[in-house]
Design an enzyme around this catalytic site. Structure first.
Site, PDB file in Angstrom:
ATOM      1  N   CYS A   1       0.824  -1.217   0.000  1.00  0.00           N
ATOM      2  CA  CYS A   1       0.000   0.000   0.000  1.00  0.00           C
ATOM      3  C   CYS A   1       0.854   1.260   0.000  1.00  0.00           C
ATOM      4  CB  CYS A   1      -0.929  -0.022   1.209  1.00  0.00           C
ATOM      5  SG  CYS A   1      -1.849   1.504   1.414  1.00  0.00           S
TER       6      CYS A   1
ATOM      7  N   CYS B   1      -1.554   1.698  -3.074  1.00  0.00           N
ATOM      8  CA  CYS B   1      -2.524   2.787  -2.867  1.00  0.00           C
ATOM      9  C   CYS B   1      -1.904   4.180  -2.844  1.00  0.00           C
ATOM     10  CB  CYS B   1      -3.255   2.592  -1.532  1.00  0.00           C
ATOM     11  SG  CYS B   1      -3.494   0.904  -1.016  1.00  0.00           S
TER      12      CYS B   1
ATOM     13  N   LYS C   1      -0.066   5.322  -6.132  1.00  0.00           N
ATOM     14  CA  LYS C   1      -1.120   5.331  -7.166  1.00  0.00           C
ATOM     15  C   LYS C   1      -2.018   6.561  -7.024  1.00  0.00           C
ATOM     16  CE  LYS C   1      -4.864   4.081  -6.247  1.00  0.00           C
ATOM     17  NZ  LYS C   1      -5.289   2.726  -6.082  1.00  0.00           N
TER      18      LYS C   1
ATOM     19  N   GLU D   1      -7.011   1.729 -13.443  1.00  0.00           N
ATOM     20  CA  GLU D   1      -6.400   2.891 -12.784  1.00  0.00           C
ATOM     21  C   GLU D   1      -5.191   3.393 -13.579  1.00  0.00           C
ATOM     22  OE1 GLU D   1      -5.743   1.670  -8.702  1.00  0.00           O
ATOM     23  OE2 GLU D   1      -7.818   2.119  -8.156  1.00  0.00           O
TER      24      GLU D   1
ATOM     25  N   HIS E   1     -27.205  21.192  -0.948  1.00  0.00           N
ATOM     26  CA  HIS E   1     -27.299  21.774  -2.279  1.00  0.00           C
ATOM     27  C   HIS E   1     -26.329  22.928  -2.445  1.00  0.00           C
ATOM     28  CE1 HIS E   1     -29.307  22.484  -6.072  1.00  0.00           C
ATOM     29  NE2 HIS E   1     -29.345  23.775  -5.786  1.00  0.00           N
TER      30      HIS E   1
ATOM     31  N   GLU F   1     -26.112  14.954  -3.441  1.00  0.00           N
ATOM     32  CA  GLU F   1     -27.510  15.074  -2.989  1.00  0.00           C
ATOM     33  C   GLU F   1     -28.432  14.157  -3.796  1.00  0.00           C
ATOM     34  OE1 GLU F   1     -29.537  18.902  -3.722  1.00  0.00           O
ATOM     35  OE2 GLU F   1     -27.935  19.370  -5.132  1.00  0.00           O
TER      36      GLU F   1
HETATM   37  P1  NDP Z   1      -7.527  -8.122 -10.399  1.00  0.00           P
HETATM   38  O1  NDP Z   1      -7.677  -9.488  -9.855  1.00  0.00           O
HETATM   39  O2  NDP Z   1      -8.443  -7.053  -9.943  1.00  0.00           O
HETATM   40  O3  NDP Z   1      -7.616  -8.178 -11.977  1.00  0.00           O
HETATM   41  C1  NDP Z   1      -6.811  -9.041 -12.733  1.00  0.00           C
HETATM   42  C2  NDP Z   1      -7.192  -8.895 -14.182  1.00  0.00           C
HETATM   43  O4  NDP Z   1      -6.285  -9.651 -14.984  1.00  0.00           O
HETATM   44  C3  NDP Z   1      -8.590  -9.412 -14.478  1.00  0.00           C
HETATM   45  O5  NDP Z   1      -9.213  -8.519 -15.370  1.00  0.00           O
HETATM   46  C4  NDP Z   1      -8.326 -10.756 -15.117  1.00  0.00           C
HETATM   47  O6  NDP Z   1      -9.301 -11.123 -16.056  1.00  0.00           O
HETATM   48  C5  NDP Z   1      -7.025 -10.499 -15.843  1.00  0.00           C
HETATM   49  N1  NDP Z   1      -6.254 -11.723 -16.066  1.00  0.00           N
HETATM   50  C6  NDP Z   1      -5.978 -12.705 -15.176  1.00  0.00           C
HETATM   51  N2  NDP Z   1      -5.243 -13.677 -15.742  1.00  0.00           N
HETATM   52  C7  NDP Z   1      -5.040 -13.301 -17.032  1.00  0.00           C
HETATM   53  C8  NDP Z   1      -4.379 -13.895 -18.142  1.00  0.00           C
HETATM   54  N3  NDP Z   1      -3.770 -15.074 -18.033  1.00  0.00           N
HETATM   55  N4  NDP Z   1      -4.390 -13.239 -19.316  1.00  0.00           N
HETATM   56  C9  NDP Z   1      -5.028 -12.055 -19.437  1.00  0.00           C
HETATM   57  N5  NDP Z   1      -5.679 -11.442 -18.437  1.00  0.00           N
HETATM   58  C10 NDP Z   1      -5.694 -12.067 -17.241  1.00  0.00           C
HETATM   59  O7  NDP Z   1      -6.000  -7.776 -10.146  1.00  0.00           O
HETATM   60  P2  NDP Z   1      -5.166  -6.437 -10.196  1.00  0.00           P
HETATM   61  O8  NDP Z   1      -3.808  -6.886 -10.578  1.00  0.00           O
HETATM   62  O9  NDP Z   1      -5.835  -5.380 -11.000  1.00  0.00           O
HETATM   63  O10 NDP Z   1      -5.197  -5.966  -8.664  1.00  0.00           O
HETATM   64  C11 NDP Z   1      -4.932  -6.867  -7.606  1.00  0.00           C
HETATM   65  C12 NDP Z   1      -5.783  -6.553  -6.418  1.00  0.00           C
HETATM   66  O11 NDP Z   1      -5.279  -5.421  -5.772  1.00  0.00           O
HETATM   67  C13 NDP Z   1      -7.233  -6.184  -6.756  1.00  0.00           C
HETATM   68  O12 NDP Z   1      -8.068  -7.291  -6.890  1.00  0.00           O
HETATM   69  C14 NDP Z   1      -7.626  -5.313  -5.594  1.00  0.00           C
HETATM   70  O13 NDP Z   1      -8.146  -6.131  -4.595  1.00  0.00           O
HETATM   71  C15 NDP Z   1      -6.329  -4.688  -5.173  1.00  0.00           C
HETATM   72  N6  NDP Z   1      -6.278  -3.293  -5.641  1.00  0.00           N
HETATM   73  C16 NDP Z   1      -7.158  -2.401  -5.088  1.00  0.00           C
HETATM   74  C17 NDP Z   1      -7.165  -1.104  -5.492  1.00  0.00           C
HETATM   75  C18 NDP Z   1      -8.149  -0.152  -4.893  1.00  0.00           C
HETATM   76  O14 NDP Z   1      -8.681  -0.415  -3.833  1.00  0.00           O
HETATM   77  N7  NDP Z   1      -8.438   0.960  -5.556  1.00  0.00           N
HETATM   78  C19 NDP Z   1      -6.242  -0.604  -6.512  1.00  0.00           C
HETATM   79  C20 NDP Z   1      -5.375  -1.623  -7.029  1.00  0.00           C
HETATM   80  C21 NDP Z   1      -5.407  -2.909  -6.605  1.00  0.00           C
HETATM   81  P3  NDP Z   1     -10.716 -11.796 -15.652  1.00  0.00           P
HETATM   82  O15 NDP Z   1     -11.531 -10.702 -15.062  1.00  0.00           O
HETATM   83  O16 NDP Z   1     -11.223 -12.278 -16.962  1.00  0.00           O
HETATM   84  O17 NDP Z   1     -10.387 -12.893 -14.703  1.00  0.00           O
END
Ligand code: NDP
Length: 453
Positions: free
Chosen positions: A43, A48, A51, A182, A437, A442
């Protein structure tokens, strides 16, 4: 006197580990923490915090454009300097690292710089030192994972993208989750030509469908190039960058490819499999509601156990863990049902509770209230950005079971709404709340006619 060197030995000084260590120490436990990388974990260092700082930086781009309609003339076209942003970010993170160190010191927690391995139910090794503890907490977090394909070695992960030597004029991110949307927004806002490649038909799987579609529309309007139903087939190094061939036949030349394809528990080399600590099918450690693994003296929390991979969740798990193990009164298990979350794509998404689709599955009948409008600010800014707000109500009980927003500062707005949803308030109680407002928020208390049932 205890037969162990410590009451609690924590492995990993991320959000969850530090919170557990400090809180346990405040309850009178003798605590040590081992960390082999940076204080504050994902984080603070590569998640976080940096980012959000980069997201702020990217938003300025639009603010400069928006200002003109309000009478401002900018003396010259604003220029963005990547090195300034990156280095200021590095300075801020150093400051936070220091705060984490001082918090541990102030709490009388011994901090050991080194990689710990678990060598027994009550024993760890760090370097040459063997240390015993009544309880061991594994809080090592996750690590980015990248699929293998020809040229996958040219991709960067989210640990590496923050500190790029030079600014990528052409940026591509693979994935359709939090990190992908993001970073596609951040680099787009900072001025890159930005591409997002996702294998499914629409990104942000699991989020409310209307929220996903609205986000696609708004990100598209801002200029992010969205490539759905496509994956990366191969990446080749070419003279001026990287040539990315997609499975749909498209070919894109970019400077940087970020793989945002999920994170995995960072458990290798910890010794847990040798000890036979049980894992689940998804590779995460199995724990009970007291955060005990299959070896009860070994505890775990955060991104290495099931549940949303979110900092506030790890913090709350730490508080619960300490209450269970070092508190005087019994505590209820942690409620994972109403955890609000924000995605800092541009515009932001804020969400709590059920999506419309999940609510339809859970309840016999629901009412959906929604508003899709042009925020007041954009009447003069000239921006085409719109805002979506949405409430999902269980028709029988009138309880609001989901709230969603896509728009400026959606996370800030939904944090307040999350209290109401967590408290189980009804739509009638939302309606009794007098709005503020003029705000966008709102709308959450003035939507009276269901959009659909
Ligand atoms: P996520 O699990 O959110 O997303 C992973 C993405 O990669 C999905 O769209 C998935 O597709 C795709 N994917 C997985 N395997 C493959 C593959 N072999 N080929 C192509 N695409 C693939 O992971 P992130 O890395 O984005 O983030 C990790 C975690 O970190 C998040 O889940 C979240 O919990 C946390 N995070 C939170 C944030 C916040 O609170 N704002 C900001 C950043 C991260 P599919 O959907 O089809 O499975």
């Amino acid at each position: 006197m205890s037969q162990f060197d410590y009451d609690l030995f924590v492995i990993g000084a991320g959000s969850g580990g530090v919170r557990a260590a400090r809180t346990a120490a405040a309850s009178g436990a003798k605590v040590a923490v081992a960390e082999d990388r940076y204080l504050g974990g994902t984080c603070v260092n590569v998640g976080c915090v940096p980012k959000k700082l980069y997201s702020y930086a990217a938003h300025f781009h639009e603010s400069f454009d928006d200002a003109v309609g309000f009478g401002w003339t900018l003396p010259a076209a604003p220029e963005f300097n990547w090195a300034t942003l990156r280095d200021n970010k590095i300075g801020e993170i150093k400051r936070l690292n220091g705060i984490y160190g001082r918090l541990l010191e102030g709490a009388n927690v011994r901090l050991i710089n080194g990689r710990a391995t678990v060598t027994g139910a009550h024993e760890v090794q760090v370097g040459n030192e063997r240390i015993t503890a009544e309880k061991i907490l594994v809080a090592v977090g996750g690590w980015p994972w990248t699929p293998e394909f020809p040229g996958s070695e040219y991709t960067l992960n989210s640990n590496q993208v923050f500190d790029l030597e030079t600014f990528p004029q052409r940026f591509l991110v693979l994935g359709g989750g939090y990190i992908a949307v993001e970073f596609a927004s951040i680099f787009n806002g900072l001025g890159s030509e930005s591409h997002l490649v996702y294998r499914g038909d629409l990104f942000l799987r699991g989020f409310d469908q209307e929220v996903r579609e609205f986000t696609r529309q708004e990100m598209g309007k801002k200029g992010v190039n969205l490539h759905f139903e496509a994956n990366i087939e191969r990446i080749d190094k070419v003279e001026n960058g990287l040539n990315v061939t997609l499975t749909n036949g498209e070919s894109l030349e970019v400077d940087v490819v970020l793989s945002a394809t999920g994170r995995r528990p960072h458990l290798e080399g910890l010794g847990l499999s040798t000890l036979g600590v049980a894992t689940q099918e998804n590779g995460k450690l199995a724990v009970n509601e007291r955060f005990e693994t299959s070896i009860p003296s070994i505890l775990a929390l955060g991104d290495i156990i099931d549940g949303p991979e979110l900092t506030p969740v790890a913090l709350e798990e730490a508080m619960h863990l300490v209450a269970h193990h070092y508190g005087d009164t019994p505590v209820e298990p942690l409620d994972y049902a109403h955890i609000a979350t924000a995605v800092f794509c541009h515009p932001n998404i804020g969400t709590v509770g059920l999506s419309e689709e999940a609510a339809r599955e859970h309840y016999n009948a629901i009412r959906v209230y929604s508003a899709d409008f042009r925020p007041m600010k954009h009447t003069l800014s000239g921006s085409e950005e719109r805002c979506l707000m949405k409430l999902i109500v269980d028709d029988e009980s009138d309880v609001v079971v989901g709230a969603h927003m896509v728009g400026e500062e959606a996370g800030e707005v939904i944090q307040g709404i999350a209290i109401a949803v967590r408290a189980g308030l009804t739509k009638a109680q939302f309606d009794l709340t007098v709005g503020i407002h003029p705000t966008g928020a709102e709308e959450f208390v003035t939507m009276r006619t269901p959009t659909r049932c």
